[in-house]
Design an enzyme around this catalytic site. Structure first.
Site, short mmCIF file in Angstrom:
data_model
loop_
_atom_site.label_atom_id
_atom_site.label_comp_id
_atom_site.label_asym_id
_atom_site.label_seq_id
_atom_site.Cartn_x
_atom_site.Cartn_y
_atom_site.Cartn_z
N ASN A 48 5.19 94.25 45.93
CA ASN A 48 4.60 94.79 47.16
C ASN A 48 5.41 94.35 48.38
OD1 ASN A 48 3.60 92.13 46.63
ND2 ASN A 48 1.87 92.45 48.01
N GLU A 61 3.38 98.90 42.44
CA GLU A 61 3.49 100.02 41.50
C GLU A 61 4.32 101.15 42.10
OE1 GLU A 61 0.83 98.35 42.51
OE2 GLU A 61 -0.86 98.64 41.16
N CYS A 94 -4.39 100.55 42.75
CA CYS A 94 -5.25 101.19 43.74
C CYS A 94 -5.24 102.71 43.55
CB CYS A 94 -4.82 100.82 45.16
SG CYS A 94 -3.33 101.66 45.74
#
Ligand code: ZN
Length: 137
Positions: A48, A61, A94
């Site tokens: 991230n 991701e 998410c």
């Protein structure tokens, strides 16, 4: 689920954990890594990258996915994903990452992630039902 052995998932998980070491997360301190298994055999990782605006933060991701397409082209297909973090917290992908992964992932690909009750494996289609049905043509 696609045919990834438990040992392959554990290797992916370890690579995701290693990727989290590179996290740029000065605002939340939440250090996440992701590892994508491609059908070609390649593994691509990401972490991230936060931003002071918050809204421009990119998750591990999606960072890994952008890296995979940039490195190997738009024909890639993902056969497994592992997500890890260095905070001992649950970190399922998410909603935004599920939607972006849907463009490139096999519906039965296993997703390996820390959940509230321990590390869990779910198929992508269980995480995003009907995700592969969204088409523009
Ligand atoms: Zn995300």
């Amino acid at each position: 689920m696609t045919n990834l052995a438990q040992t392959e998932l554990e290797k992916l998980f370890e690579l995701a954990r290693q990727a989290a070491q590179h996290s740029y997360s000065p605002y939340s301190g939440f250090r996440v890594g992701a590892a994508l298994q491609l059908t070609s055999g390649e593994i691509v990782t990401g972490t991230n990258v936060e931003n002071v605006s918050f809204g421009l933060t990119i998750c591990a991701e999606r960072a890994a996915l952008v890296r995979a397409v940039s490195q190997f082209g738009p024909e890639i297909r993902i056969s497994g994903v592992a997500i890890a973090n260095r905070n001992g917290l649950a970190s399922p992908p998410c909603g935004a990452c599920r939607q972006v992964l849907a463009e490139f992932i096999l519906p039965d690909a296993p997703i390996f992630f820390p959940a509230a009750d321990g590390v869990r494996t779910m198929t992508f289609s269980d995480l995003l039902p009907l995700g592969s049905e969204m088409k523009l043509k």
